[in-house]
Every structure is written in structure tokens, then in C-alpha cells.
Motif scaffolding. Structure first.
Motif, short mmCIF file in Angstrom:
data_model
loop_
_atom_site.label_atom_id
_atom_site.label_comp_id
_atom_site.label_asym_id
_atom_site.label_seq_id
_atom_site.Cartn_x
_atom_site.Cartn_y
_atom_site.Cartn_z
N GLN A 273 0.80 -1.23 0.00
CA GLN A 273 0.00 0.00 0.00
C GLN A 273 0.83 1.28 0.00
OE1 GLN A 273 -2.51 -0.52 3.48
NE2 GLN A 273 -0.95 0.13 4.91
N GLY A 274 2.15 1.16 -0.03
CA GLY A 274 2.98 2.36 -0.18
C GLY A 274 3.09 3.23 1.05
N THR A 275 2.48 2.81 2.15
CA THR A 275 2.51 3.59 3.40
C THR A 275 2.21 2.65 4.56
OG1 THR A 275 1.73 5.65 4.40
CG2 THR A 275 0.04 4.25 3.40
N ALA A 276 2.52 3.12 5.79
CA ALA A 276 2.38 2.22 6.95
C ALA A 276 0.92 2.00 7.35
CB ALA A 276 3.16 2.79 8.14
N VAL A 277 0.10 3.05 7.28
CA VAL A 277 -1.28 2.92 7.78
C VAL A 277 -2.27 3.47 6.76
CG1 VAL A 277 -2.91 3.59 9.59
CG2 VAL A 277 -0.53 3.15 10.20
N MET A 278 -3.20 2.63 6.35
CA MET A 278 -4.29 3.05 5.45
C MET A 278 -5.61 2.78 6.18
SD MET A 278 -5.20 4.30 2.51
CE MET A 278 -3.79 4.13 1.42
N ASN A 279 -6.38 3.83 6.43
CA ASN A 279 -7.69 3.66 7.07
C ASN A 279 -8.74 3.31 6.02
OD1 ASN A 279 -6.50 4.47 9.42
ND2 ASN A 279 -7.55 6.43 9.58
N TYR A 280 -9.74 2.59 6.46
CA TYR A 280 -10.88 2.26 5.59
C TYR A 280 -12.16 2.70 6.29
CZ TYR A 280 -7.76 -0.06 2.45
OH TYR A 280 -6.75 -0.29 1.56
N PRO A 281 -12.60 3.93 6.03
CA PRO A 281 -13.74 4.47 6.79
C PRO A 281 -15.11 4.02 6.24
CG PRO A 281 -12.91 6.15 5.29
CD PRO A 281 -12.03 4.94 5.12
N ASP A 282 -15.16 3.29 5.12
CA ASP A 282 -16.47 2.94 4.53
C ASP A 282 -16.95 1.57 5.04
OD1 ASP A 282 -16.04 5.27 3.17
OD2 ASP A 282 -15.61 4.33 1.24
N LEU A 283 -18.24 1.33 4.85
CA LEU A 283 -18.83 0.08 5.36
C LEU A 283 -18.62 -1.10 4.42
CD1 LEU A 283 -22.19 1.40 6.89
CD2 LEU A 283 -20.08 0.76 8.08
N ASP A 284 -17.98 -0.87 3.25
CA ASP A 284 -17.79 -2.00 2.33
C ASP A 284 -16.74 -2.99 2.86
OD1 ASP A 284 -15.71 -0.20 2.01
OD2 ASP A 284 -15.51 -0.51 -0.14
N ARG A 285 -16.00 -2.60 3.88
CA ARG A 285 -15.04 -3.54 4.50
C ARG A 285 -15.27 -3.54 6.00
NH1 ARG A 285 -9.83 -2.91 0.86
NH2 ARG A 285 -10.81 -1.75 -0.82
N ASP A 286 -15.08 -4.70 6.62
CA ASP A 286 -15.31 -4.81 8.07
C ASP A 286 -14.15 -4.21 8.86
OD1 ASP A 286 -17.53 -6.18 7.46
OD2 ASP A 286 -16.69 -8.18 7.89
N TYR A 287 -12.96 -4.24 8.28
CA TYR A 287 -11.80 -3.78 9.06
C TYR A 287 -11.70 -2.26 9.01
CZ TYR A 287 -9.93 -4.59 4.33
OH TYR A 287 -9.75 -4.63 2.98
N THR A 288 -11.03 -1.73 10.04
CA THR A 288 -10.91 -0.27 10.14
C THR A 288 -9.65 0.23 9.44
OG1 THR A 288 -9.85 -0.58 12.28
CG2 THR A 288 -12.19 0.04 12.29
N ARG A 289 -8.59 -0.57 9.46
CA ARG A 289 -7.38 -0.09 8.80
C ARG A 289 -6.44 -1.25 8.49
NH1 ARG A 289 -3.94 3.14 13.47
NH2 ARG A 289 -3.71 1.37 14.86
N ILE A 290 -5.47 -0.98 7.62
CA ILE A 290 -4.44 -1.97 7.30
C ILE A 290 -3.09 -1.36 7.65
CG2 ILE A 290 -3.30 -3.30 5.50
CD1 ILE A 290 -5.93 -3.54 4.04
N ILE A 291 -2.30 -2.14 8.39
CA ILE A 291 -0.94 -1.73 8.75
C ILE A 291 0.03 -2.50 7.87
CG2 ILE A 291 0.75 -1.56 10.64
CD1 ILE A 291 -1.90 -0.15 11.31
N GLU A 292 0.99 -1.82 7.30
CA GLU A 292 2.06 -2.50 6.57
C GLU A 292 3.40 -2.10 7.22
OE1 GLU A 292 2.34 -1.80 2.31
OE2 GLU A 292 3.57 -3.61 2.06
#
Ligand code: FDA
Length: 389
Positions: A273-292
Motif C-alpha cells: 500500500q505504499g505507506t504504513a497505515v491506510m484507514n478504511y472508513p467505509d462500510l464496504d469492508r469490516d476492518y478499520t485499517r491496514i498496517i504494513e
């Protein structure tokens, strides 16, 4: 008893107490922890597949404006120049967070100046003017206006709490920061960075003293091991950093926490994802964020063809779950007051840290608070015989 003081819990609070007692005051210290490693939630380990350092209990970024804490932590580790940035994917588009002029202009397809953006947000936030927001939803709208609130905050907060924001108290948020510049540094602190050789190397240096013994996989409430509550309280000063409700056998009821479930994945790429933390604020995914985690250490020689990511799912903690964030309902606050009363009467035991005080503490705050306990309780006790409580 061969020890001058016993510290229950080897997180940053407990380790700061232990380190100061041993190296500054010359005390013999025993640290016990029920986990099989030191460091509490700041612990990190090397991912076996990729060799990348992963933060086992969630992403940990060190930041502080406290000069004393910064000087103190630099005794044990140096820090990389890492500066934390967070991005968020809303409706298929990536925006910088926290909300800043870049986010606003991208979202409204505009080129507002700071004054224009401020006026726009003030106008949108005026939708509920004159009303006292009764729930988180109304509070969010009254702070930053409906468009930005609904895009970036509403469903993200709903996922964090597993509750519709209309059913959450307004008190869950007191402010939503909006920056009218293009500055998208996540933290505002004077100092930030990541420990050059990782968290575990830092934590191990703190207990590297002949006067500190560490006993792992040892639960303070397990009466089958020698260093348990009934055997120690009243016989030796204790600094307790476990859950305060557990200490008093939940006599005033259990305090509520939120927890996070992490899933680990190995996407077939060297950079997901090119960065350490990507938030997912929409309801199309259950998770809140992805850490790389590879992006926490761009200076390291990590493999170019592999990466590891963690998806975070937030929910209310049940018995046996890791307590991460205090919920803090009015009922919790009533219970906490009852436990504070009990703690004040518990002679010879000092309660500290995030679990011992039922509050979210950043690492620098846990360390700063432990240094204050050393100054205000332990030094007067050791030097002047002031009671330990
Ligand atoms: P901590 O929880 O670390 O340590 C308590 C210890 O007590 C644990 O090791 C536990 O096993 C032990 N214990 C409990 N009960 C026991 C018993 N009965 N017997 C023996 N041992 C027992 N901070 C920050 O500055 N930047 C960040 O980015 C983050 N990120 C972050 C993400 C997530 C998901 C969380 C939950 C927290 C953060 N933090 C953070 C906060 C950080 O984790 C926090 O500041 C420290 O954990 C506080 O250290 P403590 O020593 O208070 O508790």
C-alpha cells in the motif's frame, strides 16, 4: 523476601519504575509478567516469513513533547527520523489524514485558500447551530459539517465501536482536528521516531541490570507461584500495573474495554500500500485499517519481493480478550471511582499504567507518569520512610 520492591507488569510503566528503582535508587527489583515476554503492548517481534519487525499488539509510534521523557528514553535507544502519516481510502479515493487543506480540496475538487476552507467548514458545521448535540452523529456534524463527517468519521467510528454513531454518546469525541494547511504530519509533538533497533531491544536495555530480576509467564493472582498477591501485599512495596478491577476481584463490577482482532496476510508483492497505515472508513469492508509494518523502517534492508500486512477489526472486549481501549460509560466511571477508593486504602500498593488506572495512555504518558511515581512516592519512601501508597 530478597526484593525491595515488586513490579507487576513489564509494560513501559512497570519497566520505567523498575529501571529507576534499580539504577537510581539501588533497590533490588522483581518484575513479574503473565505474558511470556516483556514490554506489554509495546512489544514487537520479527515476522518469521518476511523478517520485518511487526508490532504484535498494534502499531506503536513513539512521539512526545515532554523534554524529560525524551531525554530519558534516549538513554536506552536512538530513534529513526520516521514521521508518521496516515491515509484513508473513501469511495475509492485516497485522502491524507488527519483532515487538512489537502483533504478538503481533494474532497470538494476545489482550490480553497485556508480562509475559504475555514469559512466553508464553519458554514457546514452550522447545520445544527443552536442545538446541543445529543449523540456522536450530531456532535460530528456540528464540529466539521456533514460532508466531511459522513465521509471520514461516521462509519469509521461506527466500525470502531460496532455501534451506530446515532446510538453513541456525544462525549465519545470532544474535538475533530481540522488543519487549514497542507501539513499532514499525524502527530503534533516536538519529537517523534521509531526505536532504531526495534522496541524489544529498547525494552531489554531497560531491564539490563543485575538488580532487576524478571519472571515471565507469572500471573500475580496465581497462588501456585510464590510471588502472588496474598504472599506479597503488606510484605514488600508493590507497583501494580495490571487491571484495577481484577486486583479487587471485580467487586464493583468489570470495567468495559474495546479490543482489536488482527489478521496477518502476505500479499504477493514487495509493497502492498505504499505507506504504513491506510484507514478504511467505509462500510464496504469490516476492518478499520491496514498496517504494513515495512514502511515503519524504510532505512532497513527488508526483502524487496515480500511484505506482511495486518488488518484490524475492532469490537467490545469479552472475558479473555486483550483490553485495549477503555469504553468509559457512566457505569464504568462509577465503578472506577469505587476502585480508586479501594486502591487509596490498599497500603503498600501503588496502581499505575493504563490498566491500573483504566485510561488510554500513550507510551510517553505511561513513562512520564511512572517517572512521577518514582519522584513522588518511591523516593520519599526510600529516603524518608514516607508510607508507600
Ligand atoms: P501495558 O499494557 O503495556 O503493560 C501491562 C503489563 O501488565 C502487560 O505486559 C500485562 O501482561 C501485565 N499484566 C497484567 N495483568 C497481570 C497479572 N495479573 N500478572 C502479571 N502481569 C500482568 N502509544 C503510543 O505512544 N503510540 C502508539 O502508536 C500507540 N499505539 C497503540 C496501539 C494500540 C492498539 C494500543 C492498545 C495501545 C497503543 N499505544 C500507543 C499505547 C501503549 O501501548 C501504552 O502506552 C503502553 O502499553 C502503556 O504501558 P503500560 O505499562 O501502562 O501497560
Amino acid at each position: 523476601m530478597n526484593y525491595d520492591i515488586v513490579v507487576v507488569g513489564s509494560g513501559f510503566f512497570g519497566l520505567t519504575i523498575a529501571e529507576r528503582c534499580a539504577n537510581e535508587l539501588g533497590l533490588k527489583v522483581l518484575v513479574i509478567d503473565k505474558r511470556d515476554h516483556i514490554g506489554g503492548n509495546a512489544y514487537s517481534e520479527t515476522d518469521p516469513v518476511t523478517g520485518i519487525e511487526v508490532h504484535t499488539y498494534g502499531a506503536h509510534l513513539f512521539h512526545t513533547s515532554n523534554e524529560r521523557v525524551w531525554r530519558y528514553v534516549n538513554r536506552f535507544t536512538s530513534f529513526t527520523p520516521y514521521v508518521h502519516h496516515v491515509y484513508t481510502t473513501h469511495d475509492g479515493v485516497v485522502y491524507p489524514m488527519p483532515i487538512n487543506l489537502g483533504t478538503i480540496n481533494q474532497f470538494f475538487h476545489a482550490s480553497y485558500t485556508p480562509d475559504e476552507a475555514r469559512a466553508l467548514i464553519a458554514e457546514q458545521a452550522g447545520e445544527l447551530a443552536g442545538q446541543d448535540p445529543q449523540n456522536l452523529n450530531d456532535k460530528g456534524i456540528s464540529l466539521i459539517g456533514r460532508p466531511l463527517y459522513e465521509a471520514f468519521i461516521k462509519d469509521y467510528t461506527g466500525k470502531q465501536w460496532q455501534t451506530d454513531p446515532k446510538d453513541l454518546p456525544a462525549s465519545v469525541i470532544s474535538r475533530l482536528p481540522v488543519r487549514y494547511t497542507y501539513d499532514n504530519r499525524y502527530f503534533n509533538d516536538t519529537y517523534e521516531g521509531l526505536p532504531t533497533h526495534g522496541y524489544t531491544a529498547w525494552l531489554e536495555t531497560m531491564v539490563d541490570s543485575p538488580d532487576i530480576d524478571v519472571l515471565l509467564s507469572t500471573d500475580f493472582f496465581d497462588e501456585s507461584q510464590p510471588y502472588h498477591r496474598a504472599a506479597l501485599v503488606g510484605r514488600v512495596p508493590i507497583v501494580y500495573t495490571g487491571p484495577i478491577d481484577r486486583y479487587f476481584d471485580y467487586s464493583a463490577g468489570a470495567l468495559a474495554w474495546r479490543t482489536i482482532d488482527f489478521t496477518t496476510e502476505y500479499p504477493e508483492t514487495g509493497d502492498f500500500q505504499g505507506t504504513a497505515v491506510m484507514n478504511y472508513p467505509d462500510l464496504d469492508r469490516d476492518y478499520t485499517r491496514i498496517i504494513e509494518p515495512r514502511h515503519f523502517h524504510p532505512e532497513r534492508d527488508y526483502p524487496a519481493d515480500k511484505t506482511v500486512i495486518m488488518k484490524e477489526y475492532s469490537r467490545f472486549a469479552e472475558e479473555g480478550d486483550e483490553p485495549y481501549y477503555p469504553v468509559g460509560t457512566p457505569e464504568d466511571r462509577r465503578r472506577l471511582l469505587a476502585y480508586r477508593d479501594l486502591a487509596a486504602r490498599e497500603e503498600g500498593v501503588v496502581f499505575g499504567g493504563r490498566l491500573g488506572t483504566y485510561q488510554y495512555l500513550d507510551m510517553h504518558a505511561a513513562i512520564g507518569s511512572a517517572l512521577s511515581v518514582v519522584d513522588n512516592v518511591i523516593v520519599p519512601h526510600v529516603r524518608d520512610g514516607v508510607p508507600f501508597d
